[in-house]
Scaffold this motif. Structure first.
Motif, PDB file in Angstrom:
ATOM      1  N   ARG A  23       0.868  -1.180   0.000  1.00 38.01           N
ATOM      2  CA  ARG A  23       0.000   0.000   0.000  1.00 38.01           C
ATOM      3  C   ARG A  23       0.902   1.226   0.000  1.00 38.01           C
ATOM      4  O   ARG A  23       1.955   1.229   0.629  1.00 38.01           O
ATOM      5  CB  ARG A  23      -0.903   0.002   1.234  1.00 38.01           C
ATOM      6  N   LYS A  42     -12.396   7.538  -6.157  1.00 49.25           N
ATOM      7  CA  LYS A  42     -13.225   7.062  -5.055  1.00 49.25           C
ATOM      8  C   LYS A  42     -12.704   5.724  -4.562  1.00 49.25           C
ATOM      9  O   LYS A  42     -12.164   4.927  -5.343  1.00 49.25           O
ATOM     10  CB  LYS A  42     -14.685   6.900  -5.498  1.00 49.25           C
ATOM     11  N   GLU A  43     -12.896   5.467  -3.281  1.00 47.38           N
ATOM     12  CA  GLU A  43     -12.498   4.181  -2.710  1.00 47.38           C
ATOM     13  C   GLU A  43     -13.114   3.049  -3.526  1.00 47.38           C
ATOM     14  O   GLU A  43     -14.307   3.080  -3.840  1.00 47.38           O
ATOM     15  CB  GLU A  43     -12.943   4.109  -1.252  1.00 47.38           C
ATOM     16  N   GLY A  44     -12.289   2.082  -3.901  1.00 48.77           N
ATOM     17  CA  GLY A  44     -12.755   0.949  -4.682  1.00 48.77           C
ATOM     18  C   GLY A  44     -12.528   1.086  -6.184  1.00 48.77           C
ATOM     19  O   GLY A  44     -12.614   0.096  -6.914  1.00 48.77           O
ATOM     20  N   LYS A  63      -5.954  -0.677  -6.690  1.00 48.83           N
ATOM     21  CA  LYS A  63      -7.271  -0.240  -6.220  1.00 48.83           C
ATOM     22  C   LYS A  63      -7.081   0.967  -5.305  1.00 48.83           C
ATOM     23  O   LYS A  63      -6.123   1.024  -4.536  1.00 48.83           O
ATOM     24  CB  LYS A  63      -7.952  -1.361  -5.451  1.00 48.83           C
ATOM     25  N   VAL A  64      -8.017   1.916  -5.394  1.00 49.80           N
ATOM     26  CA  VAL A  64      -8.009   3.070  -4.500  1.00 49.80           C
ATOM     27  C   VAL A  64      -8.510   2.611  -3.133  1.00 49.80           C
ATOM     28  O   VAL A  64      -9.613   2.075  -3.015  1.00 49.80           O
ATOM     29  CB  VAL A  64      -8.902   4.216  -5.035  1.00 49.80           C
ATOM     30  N   MET A  65      -7.683   2.794  -2.125  1.00 51.02           N
ATOM     31  CA  MET A  65      -8.017   2.361  -0.766  1.00 51.02           C
ATOM     32  C   MET A  65      -8.464   3.525   0.124  1.00 51.02           C
ATOM     33  O   MET A  65      -9.161   3.331   1.095  1.00 51.02           O
ATOM     34  CB  MET A  65      -6.813   1.666  -0.120  1.00 51.02           C
ATOM     35  N   LYS A  66      -8.009   4.734  -0.205  1.00 45.74           N
ATOM     36  CA  LYS A  66      -8.394   5.930   0.560  1.00 45.74           C
ATOM     37  C   LYS A  66      -8.456   7.092  -0.413  1.00 45.74           C
ATOM     38  O   LYS A  66      -7.556   7.281  -1.227  1.00 45.74           O
ATOM     39  CB  LYS A  66      -7.375   6.211   1.675  1.00 45.74           C
ATOM     40  N   GLU A  67      -9.531   7.864  -0.304  1.00 45.59           N
ATOM     41  CA  GLU A  67      -9.741   8.996  -1.199  1.00 45.59           C
ATOM     42  C   GLU A  67      -8.818  10.158  -0.845  1.00 45.59           C
ATOM     43  O   GLU A  67      -8.136  10.142   0.175  1.00 45.59           O
ATOM     44  CB  GLU A  67     -11.213   9.395  -1.160  1.00 45.59           C
ATOM     45  N   VAL A  82      -3.786   9.979  -2.880  1.00 45.03           N
ATOM     46  CA  VAL A  82      -4.737   8.916  -2.572  1.00 45.03           C
ATOM     47  C   VAL A  82      -3.911   7.706  -2.166  1.00 45.03           C
ATOM     48  O   VAL A  82      -2.729   7.607  -2.517  1.00 45.03           O
ATOM     49  CB  VAL A  82      -5.647   8.562  -3.770  1.00 45.03           C
ATOM     50  N   ASP A  83      -4.516   6.803  -1.411  1.00 38.53           N
ATOM     51  CA  ASP A  83      -3.846   5.546  -1.077  1.00 38.53           C
ATOM     52  C   ASP A  83      -4.241   4.490  -2.095  1.00 38.53           C
ATOM     53  O   ASP A  83      -5.430   4.338  -2.413  1.00 38.53           O
ATOM     54  CB  ASP A  83      -4.258   5.054   0.320  1.00 38.53           C
TER      55      ASP A  83
END
Length: 134
Positions: A23, A42-44, A63-67, A82-83
């Motif tokens: 991550r 967006k997350e996801g 995948k986006v884990m945190k916005e 973003v994470d």
């Protein structure tokens, strides 16, 4: 769900290092259009990971884990991160040459705005690149 492509020079941050880290926050973006794209994530959401300069190929899916939130590498409030987490490597990297040669990808931002480091993809563009890499 939205789809994206992010670019990283492999000598600075490679797919392999990303997988080792599991991550990361996506920092270093200093282009307003790329920053605005980060803000839209967006997350996801799914993200293609592209090795720029060396290789010039899509190598994996993240995948986006945190916005979007304040970029911790700067005090300037204009910049966000973003994470992201890796999901899977493509079986075969998809080169920029393959993308340019594919009629279904002729309007992709990677070709039209080659210097942009964070860009949106249409679902069909994302799916086609994944298909080419499987």
């Amino acid at each position: 769900m939205n789809y994206w492509l992010v670019k990283s020079e492999p000598f600075k941050y490679s797919w392999q290092k990303f997988n080792e880290d599991k991550r990361t926050f996506w920092d270093g973006v200093r282009n307003y259009q790329a920053r605005n794209n980060l803000r839209e994530m967006k997350e996801g959401d799914l993200v293609l990971f592209y090795h720029s300069n060396e290789g010039k190929e899509v190598v994996g899916i993240a995948k986006v884990m945190k916005e979007a939130y304040q970029d911790p590498t700067t005090d300037d409030k204009n910049w966000v991160v973003v994470d992201l987490s890796p999901v899977e490597a493509l079986k075969t990297p998809v080169t920029l040459e393959q993308i340019k040669a594919d009629e279904r990808l002729k309007d992709i931002s990677l070709v039209r705005q080659g210097r942009l480091s964070v860009m949106p993809l249409k679902a069909e563009e994302f799916d086609r690149i994944v298909e080419l890499g499987s």
